[in-house]
Motif scaffolding. Structure first.
Motif, mmCIF file in Angstrom:
data_model
loop_
_atom_site.group_PDB
_atom_site.id
_atom_site.type_symbol
_atom_site.label_atom_id
_atom_site.label_comp_id
_atom_site.label_asym_id
_atom_site.label_seq_id
_atom_site.Cartn_x
_atom_site.Cartn_y
_atom_site.Cartn_z
ATOM 1 N N ALA A 1 0.697 -1.219 0.055
ATOM 2 C CA ALA A 1 -0.038 -0.023 -0.034
ATOM 3 C C ALA A 1 0.913 1.330 0.004
ATOM 4 N N ASP A 2 0.609 2.122 -0.946
ATOM 5 C CA ASP A 2 1.280 3.227 -0.971
ATOM 6 C C ASP A 2 0.850 4.355 -0.402
ATOM 7 N N GLY A 3 1.674 5.020 0.487
ATOM 8 C CA GLY A 3 1.057 6.208 1.275
ATOM 9 C C GLY A 3 0.159 7.334 0.517
ATOM 10 N N SER A 4 0.620 7.279 -0.694
ATOM 11 C CA SER A 4 -0.236 8.499 -1.594
ATOM 12 C C SER A 4 -1.383 8.100 -2.123
ATOM 13 N N GLU A 5 -1.984 6.714 -2.220
ATOM 14 C CA GLU A 5 -2.801 6.045 -2.781
ATOM 15 C C GLU A 5 -4.170 6.870 -2.304
ATOM 16 N N GLN A 6 -5.122 7.248 -3.400
ATOM 17 C CA GLN A 6 -6.149 8.113 -2.990
ATOM 18 C C GLN A 6 -7.489 7.434 -3.812
ATOM 19 N N ILE A 7 -8.547 7.524 -3.402
ATOM 20 C CA ILE A 7 -9.801 6.975 -4.085
ATOM 21 C C ILE A 7 -9.784 7.940 -5.264
ATOM 22 N N PRO A 8 -9.993 7.519 -6.369
ATOM 23 C CA PRO A 8 -10.094 8.308 -7.479
ATOM 24 C C PRO A 8 -11.250 8.986 -7.670
ATOM 25 N N ASP A 9 -11.272 10.426 -7.907
ATOM 26 C CA ASP A 9 -12.437 11.444 -8.117
ATOM 27 C C ASP A 9 -12.994 11.321 -9.307
ATOM 28 N N TYR A 10 -14.103 11.170 -9.719
ATOM 29 C CA TYR A 10 -14.707 11.455 -11.058
ATOM 30 C C TYR A 10 -14.889 12.799 -11.596
ATOM 31 N N ALA A 11 -14.556 12.971 -12.929
ATOM 32 C CA ALA A 11 -14.522 14.353 -13.174
ATOM 33 C C ALA A 11 -15.472 14.552 -14.360
ATOM 34 N N ARG A 12 -15.465 13.743 -15.275
ATOM 35 C CA ARG A 12 -16.659 13.900 -16.267
ATOM 36 C C ARG A 12 -16.772 12.569 -17.052
ATOM 37 N N GLY A 13 -17.405 12.243 -17.888
ATOM 38 C CA GLY A 13 -17.900 11.160 -18.835
ATOM 39 C C GLY A 13 -19.043 11.275 -19.989
ATOM 40 N N PRO A 14 -19.247 10.225 -20.505
ATOM 41 C CA PRO A 14 -20.218 10.354 -21.459
ATOM 42 C C PRO A 14 -21.620 10.686 -20.725
ATOM 43 N N ALA A 15 -22.571 11.424 -21.528
ATOM 44 C CA ALA A 15 -23.715 11.794 -21.276
ATOM 45 C C ALA A 15 -24.681 10.701 -21.089
ATOM 46 N N VAL A 16 -25.620 10.823 -19.976
ATOM 47 C CA VAL A 16 -26.498 9.713 -19.650
ATOM 48 C C VAL A 16 -27.323 9.466 -20.830
ATOM 49 N N GLY A 17 -28.057 10.635 -21.391
ATOM 50 C CA GLY A 17 -29.031 10.237 -22.579
ATOM 51 C C GLY A 17 -30.408 10.053 -21.570
ATOM 52 N N VAL A 18 -31.146 9.400 -22.504
ATOM 53 C CA VAL A 18 -32.733 9.264 -22.316
ATOM 54 C C VAL A 18 -32.783 7.829 -22.375
ATOM 55 N N PRO A 19 -33.703 7.035 -21.735
ATOM 56 C CA PRO A 19 -33.852 5.615 -21.902
ATOM 57 C C PRO A 19 -33.931 5.135 -23.275
ATOM 58 N N ALA A 20 -34.404 5.641 -24.057
ATOM 59 C CA ALA A 20 -34.487 5.093 -25.429
ATOM 60 C C ALA A 20 -33.030 4.998 -26.214
ATOM 61 N N ASP A 21 -32.132 5.584 -25.576
ATOM 62 C CA ASP A 21 -30.589 5.559 -25.969
ATOM 63 C C ASP A 21 -29.907 4.032 -25.591
ATOM 64 N N LEU A 22 -30.753 3.454 -24.663
ATOM 65 C CA LEU A 22 -30.437 2.177 -24.325
ATOM 66 C C LEU A 22 -30.479 1.011 -25.536
ATOM 67 N N LEU A 23 -31.473 1.355 -26.421
ATOM 68 C CA LEU A 23 -31.904 0.458 -27.496
ATOM 69 C C LEU A 23 -30.850 0.230 -28.462
ATOM 70 N N ARG A 24 -29.950 1.365 -28.284
ATOM 71 C CA ARG A 24 -28.608 1.310 -29.338
ATOM 72 C C ARG A 24 -27.617 1.448 -28.792
ATOM 73 N N ALA A 25 -27.354 1.352 -27.200
ATOM 74 C CA ALA A 25 -26.039 1.372 -26.620
ATOM 75 C C ALA A 25 -25.855 0.178 -25.705
ATOM 76 N N ARG A 26 -26.700 -0.443 -25.288
ATOM 77 C CA ARG A 26 -26.363 -1.528 -24.499
ATOM 78 C C ARG A 26 -26.154 -2.904 -25.224
ATOM 79 N N PRO A 27 -24.772 -3.366 -25.473
ATOM 80 C CA PRO A 27 -24.450 -4.616 -26.128
ATOM 81 C C PRO A 27 -25.471 -5.813 -25.796
ATOM 82 N N ASP A 28 -25.616 -6.099 -24.441
ATOM 83 C CA ASP A 28 -26.456 -7.284 -23.994
ATOM 84 C C ASP A 28 -27.898 -6.913 -24.602
#
Length: 458
Positions: free
Chosen positions: A254-281
């Motif tokens: 364990a490194d003394g400098s280890e920190q929990i990563p903070d989220y900064a930004r990511g893809p837009a959530v979109g709307v439920p209909a986006d799941l129909l073309r985004a979720r591979p399963d």
């Protein structure tokens, strides 16, 4: 003339017997909401893969290595290659198949001096058959194979989605255990200081041995957490090794400098209909529907006439010398018409149609579960943020209370029980804060896994 008329009649039959693959709309029975009900919306703006939003070079490298070397992905790629080969095989069924054969024969003359063998027979020829897609079976089989390719592609994409999520979660767990181990050392040092103060007061006759034992017990309880944390850290490190296609190695300190990563930004959530073309399963479930529909077409085709055109070419008259003396060719048209099978074919159609209904139900179940995953992840983010903020306040207040209790204890204005109680609150709040920060990071991971965000850049 009769052959030409027959071919024309068969052509008319073929036009009437097009593939009978049912058309279905998988999501028609579910009214998708216009937006998610949870009001949490994390910041967007990242055009690359979602995990880059944590701005952790180590995490980026781990995910890239896993996507390149994971053995589950290798197996999925091999199955995709197999599905593409099956599709090529089905496409080849639309073309004629031609095979050649040749034979040689002879006799043994036992009366000849010393015996002798004579080669006196030879034949060669070509034979083949061309299956015409009169009833649409070949087209339906091709549609099933194409759906198999698409399903394999979506399965591979889904494995990438889950793999990136697993790597990110194990990385957060590695950081969490590292932070907890560092906190454990800090807490143990704090309790050692308290124990030393109590021991000095006992030597001065200001405290009892009971206080010393109680302070020592608190220190031992804190140190007892080291073993489970080391085990959790080893499991996370070993899981990362397996995910990246490597054998387990020595667990990093364990490194003394280890920190929990903070989220900064990511893809837009979109709307439920986006799941129909985004979720591979979900796309995989849709491909399974297409394959089931194609199987219905295959079974329905068996209720219709089948047409094939066999032919042959034979060379020679049977003798060695006459192998190329003449050639005989023949071409026929064979029309198979189902008449009586005890209801077997229609039962197979019914079974295929029932399988299609099952595939549709499976798809709708996956869609409902996906919607629930996104809603839950959005709520989890808001809950984790609120918990983190409250625990940060609790840590600040506990630190101030601990300093005050220590000062009062030295002046004899507070009991050791008060000091140890505040100390436990401080340690517990710090531990809970680290866990809350890890839960928040994992909630973001769960969200982008749930919305089917890209599993690799580009």
């Amino acid at each position: 003339m009769r052959f030409a008329l027959s071919c024309a009649a068969l052509g008319l039959l073929a036009a009437c017997a097009s593939p009978q693959i049912p058309e279905v709309e998988p999501a028609a029975a579910i009214a998708l909401p216009e937006d998610y009900f949870a009001d949490a919306r994390p910041p967007a703006g990242l055009e690359e893969a979602w995990w880059r939003g944590f701005d952790e070079a180590e995490l980026d490298a781990l995910v890239a290595e896993a996507l390149a070397r994971n053995q589950t992905l290798e197996a999925a790629r091999a199955r995709l290659a197999a599905a593409r080969a099956v599709l090529r095989a089905e496409e080849a069924d639309f073309l004629p198949t031609i095979d050649g054969d040749a034979s040689l024969g002879g006799s043994i003359d036992s009366e000849a001096g010393g015996g002798g063998t004579f080669l006196d027979e030879a034949s060669a020829g070509l034979g083949g058959v061309w299956t015409i897609d009169l009833n649409g079976r070949l087209s339906a089989e091709g549609a099933e194979a194409l759906a198999g390719v698409e399903a394999s592609e979506y399965f591979l994409a889904d494995r990438r989605r889950l793999l990136a999520s697993a790597v990110a979660n194990r990385f957060v767990e590695l950081r969490r255990t590292g932070a907890r181990l560092r906190l454990l050392e800090q807490s143990a040092d704090l309790q050692r200081q308290t124990l030393r103060i109590v021991q000095l007061r006992e030597e001065a006759g200001l405290s009892s041995n009971f206080d010393v034992r109680r302070a020592a017990a608190d220190l031992s309880r804190t140190l007892a957490q080291r073993g489970p944390l080391l085990l959790a850290r080893a499991r996370a490190a070993n899981a990362l090794s397996v995910l990246t296609g490597e054998p387990p190695a020595e667990v990093p300190e364990a490194d003394g400098s280890e920190q929990i990563p903070d989220y900064a930004r990511g893809p837009a959530v979109g709307v439920p209909a986006d799941l129909l073309r985004a979720r591979p399963d979900l796309l995989l479930a849709e491909a399974d529907i297409a394959a089931a529909a194609a199987r219905v077409g295959i079974e329905r085709a068996d209720l219709l006439p089948a047409l094939s055109l066999p032919g042959f070419v034979t060379l020679g008259d049977g003798s060695v010398d006459g192998l190329f003396s003449q050639a005989v060719a023949g071409l026929a048209a064979v029309l198979g018409v189902p008449i009586l099978d005890g209801g077997r074919r229609r039962a197979e159609v019914a079974a295929a149609e029932a399988d299609l209904e099952a595939a549709l139900a499976d798809y709708r179940q996956v869609l409902l579960e996906n919607l629930a995953e996104v809603e839950s992840a959005l709520v989890a983010i808001r809950s984790a943020e609120d918990r983190r903020d409250e625990l940060a306040t609790a840590v600040a207040e506990s630190e101030a209370a601990f300093e005050q209790s220590n000062a009062l204890y030295r002046e004899g204005l507070a009991s050791l029980f008060d000091v140890l109680d505040v100390q436990r609150q401080l340690i517990g709040s710090r531990e809970a804060l680290i866990d809350a920060e890890a839960s928040l990071a994992q909630a973001y991971i769960d969200l982008f896994t749930a919305i089917g965000a890209p599993a690799e850049a580009g």
